[in-house]
Design an enzyme around this catalytic site. Structure first.
Site, PDB file in Angstrom:
ATOM      1  CG  HIS A  14      42.815  30.000  33.357  1.00 35.92           C
ATOM      2  ND1 HIS A  14      43.102  30.116  32.017  1.00 35.92           N
ATOM      3  CD2 HIS A  14      42.609  31.264  33.799  1.00 35.92           C
ATOM      4  CE1 HIS A  14      43.075  31.401  31.666  1.00 35.92           C
ATOM      5  NE2 HIS A  14      42.761  32.112  32.727  1.00 35.92           N
TER       6      HIS A  14
ATOM      7  CG  HIS B  82      46.694  22.229  33.987  1.00 40.92           C
ATOM      8  ND1 HIS B  82      46.845  21.797  35.273  1.00 40.92           N
ATOM      9  CD2 HIS B  82      47.840  21.923  33.339  1.00 40.92           C
ATOM     10  CE1 HIS B  82      48.049  21.239  35.402  1.00 40.92           C
ATOM     11  NE2 HIS B  82      48.669  21.309  34.241  1.00 40.92           N
TER      12      HIS B  82
ATOM     13  CG  HIS C  69      38.457  33.777  33.758  1.00 39.66           C
ATOM     14  ND1 HIS C  69      38.420  34.031  32.411  1.00 39.66           N
ATOM     15  CD2 HIS C  69      39.760  33.861  34.131  1.00 39.66           C
ATOM     16  CE1 HIS C  69      39.664  34.260  31.982  1.00 39.66           C
ATOM     17  NE2 HIS C  69      40.488  34.173  33.008  1.00 39.66           N
ATOM     18  CD  GLU C  70      41.603  33.166  37.414  1.00 40.38           C
ATOM     19  OE1 GLU C  70      42.455  32.337  37.037  1.00 40.38           O
ATOM     20  OE2 GLU C  70      41.581  34.338  36.998  1.00 40.38           O
TER      21      GLU C  70
HETATM   22 ZN   LIG Z   1      42.551  34.093  33.050  1.00 38.36          ZN
END
Ligand SMILES: [Zn+2]
Length: 231
Positions: free
Chosen positions: A105, A109, A101-102
């Site tokens: 991100h 980006h 999940h991270e």
């Molecule tokens: Zn998150």
């Protein structure tokens, strides 16, 4: 100031509070359960994050260990993915789900995903508006100044917009994580359900957060328009 006072506030914020508590319990439950289930391939959260980042040509994003439970996050300014100790070093379903999940991100980006960019732009105004908005608003009510109250509402309104944008950003990161984990063969089909329940529970906490801010904004709006009607 007889605005229905605390009774009205409790009535408006109760659903958000209950949803928040429910979401928190769901996250803790899912995390407790699936941090004990080992992934078949034996990869830790850090190893999974590295693999997902490298597969997406993000070799320049570093992975660090950070303190605290569920403190995992991606820092777009420094291009660093910080994973909590248990996520970093544990080969569990929960750790792998959070790590992917991270990494999601970081991919948002890198690919200039709109809602994330907007969210980052809003950070300074939200940091100010979340505490200054309510103060300015209450001063406006206290001194019967519509202008001051409206400025307070707008300042705090930015916090609500921020919380609302956060929901699609988080759901998108989780969707990317689920897709990558299955398509890359990092997790097996029978492990998907666990990853899904951890990530869906986490998403619900962001929904609850948004509902909470919206209810507070609604309460302020009711105070404002209710107070005006009486004048
Ligand atoms: Zn998150």
């Amino acid at each position: 100031m007889g605005f229905g006072g605390y009774g009205l506030y409790i009535l408006i914020s109760l659903p958000a509070l209950l949803l928040g508590l429910y979401a928190q319990a769901k996250v803790q439950g899912a995390f407790n359960k699936y941090s004990r289930v080992r992934v078949i391939n034996g990869m830790t959260g850090a190893e999974v994050a590295r693999k997902v980042l490298d597969t997406n040509h993000l070799q320049d994003v570093e992975i660090e260990q950070t303190k605290g439970m569920l403190s995992d996050h991606y820092d777009p300014r420094k291009k660093v993915l910080r994973l909590s100790q248990s996520v970093y070093s544990t080969p569990s379903i929960a750790a792998v789900g959070v790590a992917a999940h991270e990494a999601g991100h970081a991919i948002q980006h890198a690919t200039k995903y709109g809602p994330l960019a907007l969210r980052s732009l809003m950070v300074p105004s939200v940091q100010l508006g979340s505490w200054l908005g309510p103060i300015v608003f209450m001063l406006g009510i206290l001194f019967a100044s519509d202008n001051l109250a409206i400025i307070g509402l707008l300042l705090f309104g930015a916090t609500a917009v921020f919380a609302i944008i956060t929901v699609p950003v988080e759901i998108d990161a989780s969707n990317r994580a689920k897709a990558i984990l299955t398509s890359s063969g990092i997790i097996y089909q029978n492990e998907f359900e666990g990853v899904k329940s951890v990530l869906d529970a986490a998403a619900l906490t962001y929904v609850a957060g948004a509902v909470q801010v919206i209810s507070t904004l609604l309460y302020y709006a009711l105070l404002f328009f209710g107070g005006r009607r009486r004048n």
